[in-house]
Design a protein around this motif. Structure first.
Motif, short mmCIF file in Angstrom:
data_model
loop_
_atom_site.label_atom_id
_atom_site.label_comp_id
_atom_site.label_asym_id
_atom_site.label_seq_id
_atom_site.Cartn_x
_atom_site.Cartn_y
_atom_site.Cartn_z
N ARG A 143 0.83 -1.20 0.00
CA ARG A 143 0.00 0.00 0.00
C ARG A 143 0.87 1.26 0.00
O ARG A 143 0.60 2.21 -0.74
CB ARG A 143 -0.93 -0.02 1.22
CG ARG A 143 -1.99 1.05 1.18
CD ARG A 143 -3.12 0.77 2.15
NE ARG A 143 -2.66 0.59 3.52
CZ ARG A 143 -2.62 -0.58 4.15
NH1 ARG A 143 -3.01 -1.68 3.53
NH2 ARG A 143 -2.21 -0.66 5.40
N VAL A 144 1.92 1.28 0.82
CA VAL A 144 2.82 2.44 0.87
C VAL A 144 3.47 2.67 -0.50
O VAL A 144 3.48 3.80 -1.01
CB VAL A 144 3.90 2.23 1.95
CG1 VAL A 144 4.99 3.31 1.83
CG2 VAL A 144 3.29 2.26 3.34
N MET A 185 6.52 -1.15 7.68
CA MET A 185 5.29 -1.85 8.08
C MET A 185 4.45 -0.95 8.99
O MET A 185 3.23 -0.88 8.86
CB MET A 185 5.62 -3.17 8.80
CG MET A 185 6.18 -4.24 7.88
SD MET A 185 6.26 -5.89 8.64
CE MET A 185 7.52 -5.67 9.89
N ASP A 186 5.11 -0.25 9.90
CA ASP A 186 4.41 0.65 10.82
C ASP A 186 3.73 1.79 10.06
O ASP A 186 2.60 2.18 10.39
CB ASP A 186 5.38 1.25 11.83
CG ASP A 186 5.62 0.34 13.02
OD1 ASP A 186 5.14 -0.82 12.98
OD2 ASP A 186 6.29 0.76 13.98
N LEU A 187 4.41 2.32 9.07
CA LEU A 187 3.83 3.43 8.30
C LEU A 187 2.52 3.00 7.65
O LEU A 187 1.52 3.72 7.71
CB LEU A 187 4.82 3.90 7.22
CG LEU A 187 4.40 5.16 6.47
CD1 LEU A 187 4.52 6.38 7.37
CD2 LEU A 187 5.24 5.35 5.20
N GLY A 188 2.51 1.80 7.06
CA GLY A 188 1.29 1.31 6.44
C GLY A 188 0.20 0.99 7.43
O GLY A 188 -0.98 1.14 7.15
N THR A 193 -3.04 4.08 5.97
CA THR A 193 -4.04 3.03 6.14
C THR A 193 -4.94 2.92 4.91
O THR A 193 -4.95 3.80 4.05
CB THR A 193 -4.90 3.30 7.38
OG1 THR A 193 -5.46 4.60 7.26
CG2 THR A 193 -4.06 3.21 8.65
N ARG A 194 -5.71 1.85 4.86
CA ARG A 194 -6.49 1.55 3.66
C ARG A 194 -7.53 2.63 3.36
O ARG A 194 -7.58 3.15 2.25
CB ARG A 194 -7.19 0.19 3.84
CG ARG A 194 -7.95 -0.26 2.59
CD ARG A 194 -8.58 -1.63 2.80
NE ARG A 194 -7.58 -2.68 2.86
CZ ARG A 194 -7.26 -3.35 3.96
NH1 ARG A 194 -7.87 -3.06 5.11
NH2 ARG A 194 -6.35 -4.28 3.95
N SER A 195 -8.37 2.98 4.33
CA SER A 195 -9.50 3.85 4.02
C SER A 195 -9.35 5.31 4.46
O SER A 195 -9.88 6.21 3.82
CB SER A 195 -10.78 3.27 4.64
OG SER A 195 -10.62 3.12 6.03
N LYS A 196 -8.61 5.56 5.55
CA LYS A 196 -8.48 6.94 6.04
C LYS A 196 -7.01 7.28 6.31
O LYS A 196 -6.59 7.43 7.46
CB LYS A 196 -9.30 7.13 7.32
CG LYS A 196 -10.81 7.01 7.09
CD LYS A 196 -11.56 7.22 8.39
CE LYS A 196 -13.07 7.09 8.18
NZ LYS A 196 -13.83 7.26 9.45
#
Length: 356
Positions: A143-144, A185-188, A193-196
């Motif tokens: 995601r990142v 991993m922490d950043l994601g 995050t996925r939605s907000k």
């Protein structure tokens, strides 16, 4: 932005804001890192924490886990889902104990040969536990990277995944790789995050292409929609006069492999006729409301049927594949999640009946 700047910016943020108090970040060992990484596959940190703590208390190292019974391992895993992870966990511990004398290999190429360990998990173990330079590409990292580079398409597609691996390798630093792995991993997990996504707090915002486009949530691309098939089954909850429930152990492979469940019938089979033919003695049948259990690739509609019998059949005895289970004095066995749910409901009903 050059790879060194990406890593440096991320590490500066991690030093100030990264998570450093998770249970597996204390007393770091290859075993604890490996266990946490397997548990965290497709599972939230908050959900994993109590399971990790129970596991490490009962099985503190590879040897103790390798010597455990599979039923005990599955019992501790009950509720965490994706039970193939638990079976692979057990097999992996046995291989490490027997073939590597209890010392997990540090090399990524060796790690990926072990059950349940893919390329990304191997990278996380190698970097965090052994401080090697190894990229990772779990869901958070995908995601990142898709947002930062505005990578179009669904990351599950091989071409997209390969492109993301190239970005992951490009940005992984030669120093502090273990911190960098945790940082991305922490950043994601916390900001991207996925939605907000909390873009205003993100250390990568200045050069993030998705942010510049004003549409961070457009990345990563969605998986092509495919209608989930629906399957149905009848679950026969056979209850003895003493209140025990007849459970059957499922085959090692397939859905709920190795777990204990109720007998199942397809929807074409007449449950009443099947039961009367099989048990002969007087039975009381109660059909409960059906409910859905959703798997990743299909939905299972479960039709529970409580079957009270007035005599325990002679041909049904505890053996390696079936047992009479006392919900008030439960054995340590792995239960499929909907089965545990039904057992809890039966237990509550019997307690209410006793109180009356």
């Amino acid at each position: 932005m050059p790879d060194t700047q990406f890593a440096q910016r991320l590490l500066r943020w991690f030093d100030q804001h990264g998570r450093k108090d998770l249970p597996w970040q204390k007393d770091i060992t290859p075993y604890r890192v490996w266990l946490s990484e397997i548990m965290l596959q497709q599972t939230q940190v908050e959900t994993v924490i109590p399971y990790f703590e129970r596991f490490t208390q009962k099985y503190p190292d590879f040897e103790s886990l390798a010597q455990a019974k599979q039923d005990d391992v599955l019992h501790l895993w009950t509720g965490l889902g994706y039970y193939a992870r638990a079976r692979n966990l057990h097999k992996c511990a046995q291989i490490v104990a027997e073939e590597y004398q209890g010392n997990m290999p540090a090399d990524v190429e060796q790690l990926v040969t072990l059950p349940g360990i893919g390329r990304s998990t191997a990278g996380a173990i190698a970097s965090i536990a052994f401080k090697q330079v190894a990229p990772i590409l779990d869901g958070n990292v995908k995601r990142v990277l898709t947002r930062f580079y505005a990578v179009e398409g669904w990351p599950g597609e091989k071409k997209i995944e390969n492109a993301l691996w190239e970005k992951a390798e490009l940005n992984t630093p030669c120093k502090r790789t273990h911190d960098y792995t945790q940082a991305i991993m922490d950043l994601g997990a916390t900001l991207c995050t996925r939605s907000k996504p909390r873009c205003e707090e993100c250390p990568m915002q200045q050069d993030c292409q998705a942010y510049a486009q004003g549409k961070p949530t457009a990345y990563p691309g969605k998986k092509p929609k495919k209608e989930k098939p629906v399957k149905q089954t009848q679950m026969l909850m056979l209850q003895s006069p003493e209140g025990k429930l007849l459970l059957h152990q499922r085959p090692a492979q397939g859905i709920w492999g190795g777990l204990w469940s109720f007998e199942e019938l397809d929807m074409e089979t007449d449950a009443s006729e099947h039961l009367l033919t099989r048990y002969h003695n007087k039975i009381d049948i109660q059909r409960w409301p059906s409910f859905n259990h959703v798997f990743s690739h299909y939905t299972l509609v479960i039709h529970p049927i409580l079957v009270r019998i007035n005599k325990t059949p002679d041909e049904v005895r505890d053996d390696n594949r079936q047992l009479w289970y006392n919900p008030h004095k439960p054995k340590s066995i792995g239960l499929a999640a909907p089965v545990k749910k039904l057992i809890d409901q039966i237990k509550t009903l019997s307690e209410e009946f006793t109180l009356e």
